[in-house]
Motif scaffolding. Structure first.
Motif, PDB file in Angstrom:
ATOM      1  N   LYS A  33       0.841  -1.205   0.000  1.00  0.00           N
ATOM      2  CA  LYS A  33       0.000   0.000   0.000  1.00  0.00           C
ATOM      3  C   LYS A  33       0.873   1.250   0.000  1.00  0.00           C
ATOM      4  CE  LYS A  33      -3.695   2.215   2.665  1.00  0.00           C
ATOM      5  NZ  LYS A  33      -3.014   3.482   2.933  1.00  0.00           N
ATOM      6  N   ALA A  34       1.927   1.255   0.789  1.00  0.00           N
ATOM      7  CA  ALA A  34       2.829   2.411   0.842  1.00  0.00           C
ATOM      8  C   ALA A  34       3.491   2.642  -0.513  1.00  0.00           C
ATOM      9  CB  ALA A  34       3.881   2.209   1.930  1.00  0.00           C
ATOM     10  N   MET A  35       3.859   1.563  -1.190  1.00  0.00           N
ATOM     11  CA  MET A  35       4.477   1.694  -2.510  1.00  0.00           C
ATOM     12  C   MET A  35       3.475   2.249  -3.522  1.00  0.00           C
ATOM     13  SD  MET A  35       6.721  -1.790  -2.604  1.00  0.00           S
ATOM     14  CE  MET A  35       7.691  -1.414  -4.055  1.00  0.00           C
ATOM     15  N   ILE A  36       2.243   1.824  -3.436  1.00  0.00           N
ATOM     16  CA  ILE A  36       1.207   2.313  -4.348  1.00  0.00           C
ATOM     17  C   ILE A  36       0.939   3.790  -4.084  1.00  0.00           C
ATOM     18  CG2 ILE A  36      -1.233   2.132  -4.982  1.00  0.00           C
ATOM     19  CD1 ILE A  36      -1.005  -0.865  -4.248  1.00  0.00           C
ATOM     20  N   PHE A  46       3.031  -2.568 -10.620  1.00  0.00           N
ATOM     21  CA  PHE A  46       3.089  -4.004 -10.317  1.00  0.00           C
ATOM     22  C   PHE A  46       4.513  -4.553 -10.411  1.00  0.00           C
ATOM     23  CE2 PHE A  46      -1.511  -4.190 -11.501  1.00  0.00           C
ATOM     24  CZ  PHE A  46      -1.961  -4.696 -10.302  1.00  0.00           C
ATOM     25  N   ASP A  47       5.228  -4.204 -11.488  1.00  0.00           N
ATOM     26  CA  ASP A  47       6.585  -4.738 -11.669  1.00  0.00           C
ATOM     27  C   ASP A  47       7.518  -4.277 -10.560  1.00  0.00           C
ATOM     28  OD1 ASP A  47       5.920  -6.135 -13.991  1.00  0.00           O
ATOM     29  OD2 ASP A  47       6.351  -4.416 -15.271  1.00  0.00           O
ATOM     30  N   GLU A  48       7.459  -2.999 -10.225  1.00  0.00           N
ATOM     31  CA  GLU A  48       8.310  -2.459  -9.171  1.00  0.00           C
ATOM     32  C   GLU A  48       8.017  -3.124  -7.823  1.00  0.00           C
ATOM     33  OE1 GLU A  48       8.817   1.705  -6.738  1.00  0.00           O
ATOM     34  OE2 GLU A  48       8.246   1.831  -8.852  1.00  0.00           O
ATOM     35  N   LYS A  57       3.651 -11.037  -8.874  1.00  0.00           N
ATOM     36  CA  LYS A  57       2.574 -10.042  -8.892  1.00  0.00           C
ATOM     37  C   LYS A  57       1.289 -10.639  -8.332  1.00  0.00           C
ATOM     38  CE  LYS A  57       4.423  -8.185 -13.156  1.00  0.00           C
ATOM     39  NZ  LYS A  57       4.180  -7.976 -14.576  1.00  0.00           N
ATOM     40  N   GLU A  58       1.022 -11.876  -8.699  1.00  0.00           N
ATOM     41  CA  GLU A  58      -0.206 -12.540  -8.244  1.00  0.00           C
ATOM     42  C   GLU A  58      -0.220 -12.708  -6.729  1.00  0.00           C
ATOM     43  OE1 GLU A  58       1.830 -13.799 -10.663  1.00  0.00           O
ATOM     44  OE2 GLU A  58       0.601 -13.210 -12.386  1.00  0.00           O
ATOM     45  N   TYR A  59       0.931 -13.108  -6.162  1.00  0.00           N
ATOM     46  CA  TYR A  59       1.000 -13.300  -4.718  1.00  0.00           C
ATOM     47  C   TYR A  59       0.816 -11.958  -4.001  1.00  0.00           C
ATOM     48  CZ  TYR A  59       2.529 -14.850  -0.140  1.00  0.00           C
ATOM     49  OH  TYR A  59       2.580 -15.133   1.198  1.00  0.00           O
ATOM     50  N   CYS A  60       1.458 -10.907  -4.511  1.00  0.00           N
ATOM     51  CA  CYS A  60       1.300  -9.574  -3.914  1.00  0.00           C
ATOM     52  C   CYS A  60      -0.166  -9.157  -3.928  1.00  0.00           C
ATOM     53  CB  CYS A  60       2.132  -8.551  -4.677  1.00  0.00           C
ATOM     54  SG  CYS A  60       3.916  -8.737  -4.449  1.00  0.00           S
TER      55      CYS A  60
END
Length: 139
Positions: A33-36, A46-48, A57-60
């Protein structure tokens, strides 16, 4: 009594990993959430996120959905739509509000805004203006 103790020990062993996993997953969701929250572009990073956390990406997305009951994409769109509400209170053209809010174009912005708030951006702006006028008339 021996069976009872065995079942109790078994259940206690089962609880601990889940609690630890939940806590770790929740902390991971907070990091995502902080990264978003640091991005204002058209699509979520998503890639970062997956490279930084060394996870797929799916697990995140699964971890994030479990913690916030919303996909990463859904959260990202909600965040941009909420930003646009404050911009709609000004005099900027709706197309410019869309771009400043991080949407690709006005039609995408209008569609997402209406999905989230059940009202079009133009109607929302009109209601804000009506509200201002009615407050002015009361004085």
């Amino acid at each position: 009594e021996l069976t009872f103790n065995w079942i109790k020990a078994f259940l206690d062993d089962q609880k601990t990993p889940h609690a630890e996993t939940y806590s770790a997953d929740h902390e991971l969701a907070k990091k995502i959430k902080a990264m978003i929250d640091c991005h204002h572009q058209e699509t979520p990073p998503f890639d970062e996120i997956s490279l930084t956390l060394n996870l797929s990406k799916e697990y995140c997305n699964r971890i994030f959905r479990r913690a916030y009951n919303l996909s990463i994409q859904g959260y990202f769109l909600n965040k941009k739509a909420h930003l646009s509400r404050s911009l709609l209170a000004g005099d900027l053209p709706i197309s410019e509000v869309a771009i400043l809010s991080g949407f690709y174009d006005q039609s995408h912005f209008s569609r997402i805004f209406k999905d989230i708030f059940q009202i079009s951006p133009a109607e929302y702006r009109m209601r804000i203006n009506e509200s201002r006028q009615s407050c002015t008339r009361r004085r």
